[in-house]
Write a protein that holds these residues in place. Structure first.
Motif, PDB file in Angstrom:
ATOM      1  N   THR A  18      -4.683  -7.147   4.420  1.00  0.00           N
ATOM      2  CA  THR A  18      -4.899  -6.455   3.138  1.00  0.00           C
ATOM      3  C   THR A  18      -3.829  -5.390   2.928  1.00  0.00           C
ATOM      4  OG1 THR A  18      -7.275  -6.820   3.356  1.00  0.00           O
ATOM      5  CG2 THR A  18      -6.585  -5.160   1.780  1.00  0.00           C
ATOM      6  N   LEU A  19      -3.495  -4.667   3.978  1.00  0.00           N
ATOM      7  CA  LEU A  19      -2.460  -3.643   3.885  1.00  0.00           C
ATOM      8  C   LEU A  19      -1.110  -4.260   3.527  1.00  0.00           C
ATOM      9  CD1 LEU A  19      -2.187  -0.578   4.303  1.00  0.00           C
ATOM     10  CD2 LEU A  19      -1.535  -1.059   6.652  1.00  0.00           C
ATOM     11  N   ILE A  20      -0.767  -5.361   4.159  1.00  0.00           N
ATOM     12  CA  ILE A  20       0.489  -6.059   3.854  1.00  0.00           C
ATOM     13  C   ILE A  20       0.496  -6.534   2.405  1.00  0.00           C
ATOM     14  CG2 ILE A  20       1.813  -8.164   4.338  1.00  0.00           C
ATOM     15  CD1 ILE A  20       1.040  -7.754   7.312  1.00  0.00           C
ATOM     16  N   PHE A  21      -0.629  -7.036   1.922  1.00  0.00           N
ATOM     17  CA  PHE A  21      -0.734  -7.492   0.536  1.00  0.00           C
ATOM     18  C   PHE A  21      -0.454  -6.339  -0.425  1.00  0.00           C
ATOM     19  CE2 PHE A  21      -3.417  -7.760  -3.250  1.00  0.00           C
ATOM     20  CZ  PHE A  21      -2.865  -8.872  -3.851  1.00  0.00           C
ATOM     21  N   PHE A  22      -1.086  -5.184  -0.193  1.00  0.00           N
ATOM     22  CA  PHE A  22      -0.901  -4.046  -1.096  1.00  0.00           C
ATOM     23  C   PHE A  22       0.523  -3.500  -1.027  1.00  0.00           C
ATOM     24  CE2 PHE A  22      -5.610  -3.647  -1.122  1.00  0.00           C
ATOM     25  CZ  PHE A  22      -5.771  -3.739  -2.492  1.00  0.00           C
ATOM     26  N   ILE A  23       1.107  -3.459   0.165  1.00  0.00           N
ATOM     27  CA  ILE A  23       2.490  -2.992   0.290  1.00  0.00           C
ATOM     28  C   ILE A  23       3.430  -3.948  -0.448  1.00  0.00           C
ATOM     29  CG2 ILE A  23       4.387  -2.669   1.934  1.00  0.00           C
ATOM     30  CD1 ILE A  23       2.253  -1.579   3.899  1.00  0.00           C
ATOM     31  N   SER A  24       3.188  -5.241  -0.310  1.00  0.00           N
ATOM     32  CA  SER A  24       3.997  -6.241  -1.004  1.00  0.00           C
ATOM     33  C   SER A  24       3.864  -6.092  -2.516  1.00  0.00           C
ATOM     34  CB  SER A  24       3.562  -7.644  -0.578  1.00  0.00           C
ATOM     35  OG  SER A  24       4.236  -8.613  -1.318  1.00  0.00           O
ATOM     36  N   PHE A  25       2.653  -5.917  -2.985  1.00  0.00           N
ATOM     37  CA  PHE A  25       2.411  -5.735  -4.424  1.00  0.00           C
ATOM     38  C   PHE A  25       3.107  -4.476  -4.920  1.00  0.00           C
ATOM     39  CE2 PHE A  25      -0.052  -3.776  -7.835  1.00  0.00           C
ATOM     40  CZ  PHE A  25       0.022  -4.772  -8.785  1.00  0.00           C
ATOM     41  N   LEU A  26       2.952  -3.384  -4.183  1.00  0.00           N
ATOM     42  CA  LEU A  26       3.555  -2.119  -4.582  1.00  0.00           C
ATOM     43  C   LEU A  26       5.074  -2.226  -4.608  1.00  0.00           C
ATOM     44  CD1 LEU A  26       2.906   0.797  -5.355  1.00  0.00           C
ATOM     45  CD2 LEU A  26       3.071   1.377  -2.936  1.00  0.00           C
ATOM     46  N   GLY A  27       5.652  -2.890  -3.611  1.00  0.00           N
ATOM     47  CA  GLY A  27       7.097  -3.081  -3.583  1.00  0.00           C
ATOM     48  C   GLY A  27       7.591  -3.867  -4.783  1.00  0.00           C
ATOM     49  N   THR A  28       6.889  -4.930  -5.113  1.00  0.00           N
ATOM     50  CA  THR A  28       7.254  -5.739  -6.274  1.00  0.00           C
ATOM     51  C   THR A  28       7.137  -4.925  -7.559  1.00  0.00           C
ATOM     52  OG1 THR A  28       6.473  -7.720  -5.142  1.00  0.00           O
ATOM     53  CG2 THR A  28       6.731  -7.872  -7.522  1.00  0.00           C
ATOM     54  N   TYR A  29       6.076  -4.129  -7.661  1.00  0.00           N
ATOM     55  CA  TYR A  29       5.856  -3.294  -8.840  1.00  0.00           C
ATOM     56  C   TYR A  29       6.982  -2.283  -9.004  1.00  0.00           C
ATOM     57  CZ  TYR A  29       3.677   0.032 -12.001  1.00  0.00           C
ATOM     58  OH  TYR A  29       3.425   0.869 -13.060  1.00  0.00           O
ATOM     59  N   VAL A  30       7.365  -1.631  -7.909  1.00  0.00           N
ATOM     60  CA  VAL A  30       8.415  -0.610  -7.971  1.00  0.00           C
ATOM     61  C   VAL A  30       9.757  -1.243  -8.349  1.00  0.00           C
ATOM     62  CG1 VAL A  30       9.778   0.997  -6.563  1.00  0.00           C
ATOM     63  CG2 VAL A  30       7.282   1.007  -6.415  1.00  0.00           C
TER      64      VAL A  30
END
Length: 59
Positions: A18-30
């Motif tokens: 779950t943490l990897i998913f959120f970090i990946s999402f946040l990176g893509t968003y930024v």
């Protein structure tokens, strides 16, 4: 005792996933936000230059 250990391990794996998913999402968003910001900034410069040219013709 093994069942409890397995459940704890599964919970840890789920948390990490779950943490990897959120970090990946946040990176893509930024990255997307930065690209859009740079494009918008360039567009605003072009619009301001066009407005300035129109104002100079009107004077």
């Amino acid at each position: 005792m093994d069942t409890n250990c397995d459940a704890s391990l599964d919970a840890t794996k789920s948390f990490i996933s779950t943490l990897i998913f959120f970090i990946s999402f946040l990176g893509t968003y930024v990255i997307t936000w930065v690209i859009q910001y740079m494009i918008s900034k360039n567009d605003i410069k072009q619009i301001n230059a066009a407005i300035k040219q129109l104002e100079e013709r009107g004077d």
